[in-house]
Design a protein around this motif. Structure first.
Motif, short mmCIF file in Angstrom:
data_model
loop_
_atom_site.label_atom_id
_atom_site.label_comp_id
_atom_site.label_asym_id
_atom_site.label_seq_id
_atom_site.Cartn_x
_atom_site.Cartn_y
_atom_site.Cartn_z
N UNK A 160 5.89 17.01 2.05
CA UNK A 160 6.74 15.93 1.56
C UNK A 160 6.14 15.33 0.29
N UNK A 161 6.97 15.08 -0.69
CA UNK A 161 6.54 14.42 -1.91
C UNK A 161 7.29 13.11 -2.04
N UNK A 162 6.74 12.08 -1.44
CA UNK A 162 7.41 10.78 -1.45
C UNK A 162 6.39 9.67 -1.62
N UNK A 163 5.53 9.72 -2.65
CA UNK A 163 4.53 8.67 -2.83
C UNK A 163 5.16 7.29 -3.00
N UNK A 164 6.39 7.27 -3.56
CA UNK A 164 7.04 5.98 -3.78
C UNK A 164 7.31 5.25 -2.46
N UNK A 165 7.50 6.01 -1.39
CA UNK A 165 7.75 5.40 -0.09
C UNK A 165 6.50 4.66 0.38
N UNK A 166 5.35 5.29 0.25
CA UNK A 166 4.10 4.67 0.69
C UNK A 166 3.78 3.48 -0.21
N UNK A 167 4.00 3.63 -1.51
CA UNK A 167 3.74 2.52 -2.44
C UNK A 167 4.58 1.30 -2.06
N UNK A 168 5.85 1.53 -1.74
CA UNK A 168 6.73 0.43 -1.38
C UNK A 168 6.31 -0.21 -0.06
N UNK A 169 5.82 0.60 0.89
CA UNK A 169 5.34 0.06 2.15
C UNK A 169 4.15 -0.87 1.93
N UNK A 170 3.28 -0.49 0.99
CA UNK A 170 2.12 -1.33 0.68
C UNK A 170 2.56 -2.60 -0.02
N UNK A 171 3.45 -2.47 -0.99
CA UNK A 171 3.92 -3.65 -1.73
C UNK A 171 4.63 -4.65 -0.83
N UNK A 172 5.33 -4.12 0.18
CA UNK A 172 6.06 -5.01 1.08
C UNK A 172 5.16 -5.65 2.12
N UNK A 173 3.93 -5.16 2.25
CA UNK A 173 3.01 -5.68 3.23
C UNK A 173 3.11 -5.01 4.58
N UNK A 174 4.05 -4.04 4.74
CA UNK A 174 4.19 -3.34 6.03
C UNK A 174 2.98 -2.49 6.31
#
Length: 272
Positions: A36-50
């Motif tokens: 899977x190539x979805x680094x933006x998903x992990x970045x958004x999870x970190x930014x949201x605090x999840x």
């Protein structure tokens, strides 16, 4: 893959978003999303605090530790001289050939193997040159003492390769091909070897063949060595073999070995 998008399966988590599924995987201890190539998903999870940065650091630390242990930073390139000495070395080749023979899985044997002497062999799906080292190869099954037949599991092209049947088994042999196979099995004592790249639906063949063997990628020589008692087959089925397509379609797509009354259960195999 192969020009077709393969959607991710999320059994039990279909109601979650992609980000929620990724977070759930991280909570469960995953360190890497393979394929899977979805680094933006992990970045958004970190930014949201999840997901915290500390949680990401844990995964990075574990992955880097493995790479350091393997020496991938100190020695990132292949030693060509050592590779030439290692790849294809006789010792490793012999181990691989032994594994090929042991992996063969005997499913039925009605008094056929081990074979003796130099019988008249009718072969199909096997190199006649290889078979000639074990018996007298004949062109007409009428002249045979026995037959050796190698088959591949059928593959059905269909839209959506992630249908449950893709995971649970291959389609049965086409009717015309099955009739031809069964005519041979009725006329000649036949050792049938089926390449199981996936579970196969073959109850008629199992009931009619003099012996049925499963392989997962092996040579004609390995098969005939086992058939003539020159090597031992010790393999066990890595999955069950369903009794019918109806049984497959009625099974749960997210549960292994879930068909009713399989012809051969998971882990089955005879020693030969």
């Amino acid at each position: 893959m192969l020009g077709e998008p393969f959607p991710a399966r999320a059994w039990g988590a279909e109601h979650l978003t992609v980000a929620e599924r990724a977070a759930k995987a991280l909570d469960a201890g995953s360190d890497q999303f393979g394929g899977e190539q979805c680094p933006e998903v992990i970045v958004e999870l970190v930014r949201s605090g999840r997901v915290t940065e500390e949680r990401v650091d844990e995964s990075v630390r574990r992955l880097l530790r493995e790479k350091f242990t393997l020496g991938l930073f100190e020695n990132p390139y292949v030693d060509l001289d050592r590779a030439e000495e290692t790849v294809g070395a006789g010792e490793f080749t012999a181990l691989g050939e032994a594994a090929r023979r042991r992996s063969l899985t005997v499913l039925t044997n009605h008094g056929l193997p081990p074979l003796e002497g130099r019988p008249n062999l009718y072969v199909r799906g096997i190199s006649e040159q290889v078979a000639a080292a074990y018996g007298n190869v004949v062109a007409d099954p009428v002249d045979r003492d026995l037959a050796v037949l190698r088959l591949r599991t059928p593959h059905e092209e269909r839209p959506g390769l992630f249908e449950s049947f893709f995971h649970s088994g291959s389609p049965p042999f086409p009717e015309d091909e099955l009739k031809e196979i069964l005519r041979l099995l009725d006329a000649v004592p036949t050792l049938v070897c089926v390449n199981l790249e996936r579970p196969a639906v073959l109850p008629e063949i199992a009931a009619t063949a003099a012996a049925l063997v499963a392989d997962y990628g092996t040579s004609d020589t390995a098969l005939l060595d086992v058939a003539f008692g020159r090597a031992r087959a010790q393999g066990r089925l890595p999955f069950e073999l369903p009794r019918s397509m109806a049984a497959v379609e009625a099974s749960r797509p997210d549960a292994p070995d879930d068909t009713e009354d399989p012809v051969f259960p998971y882990g089955y195999g005879l020693n030969l």
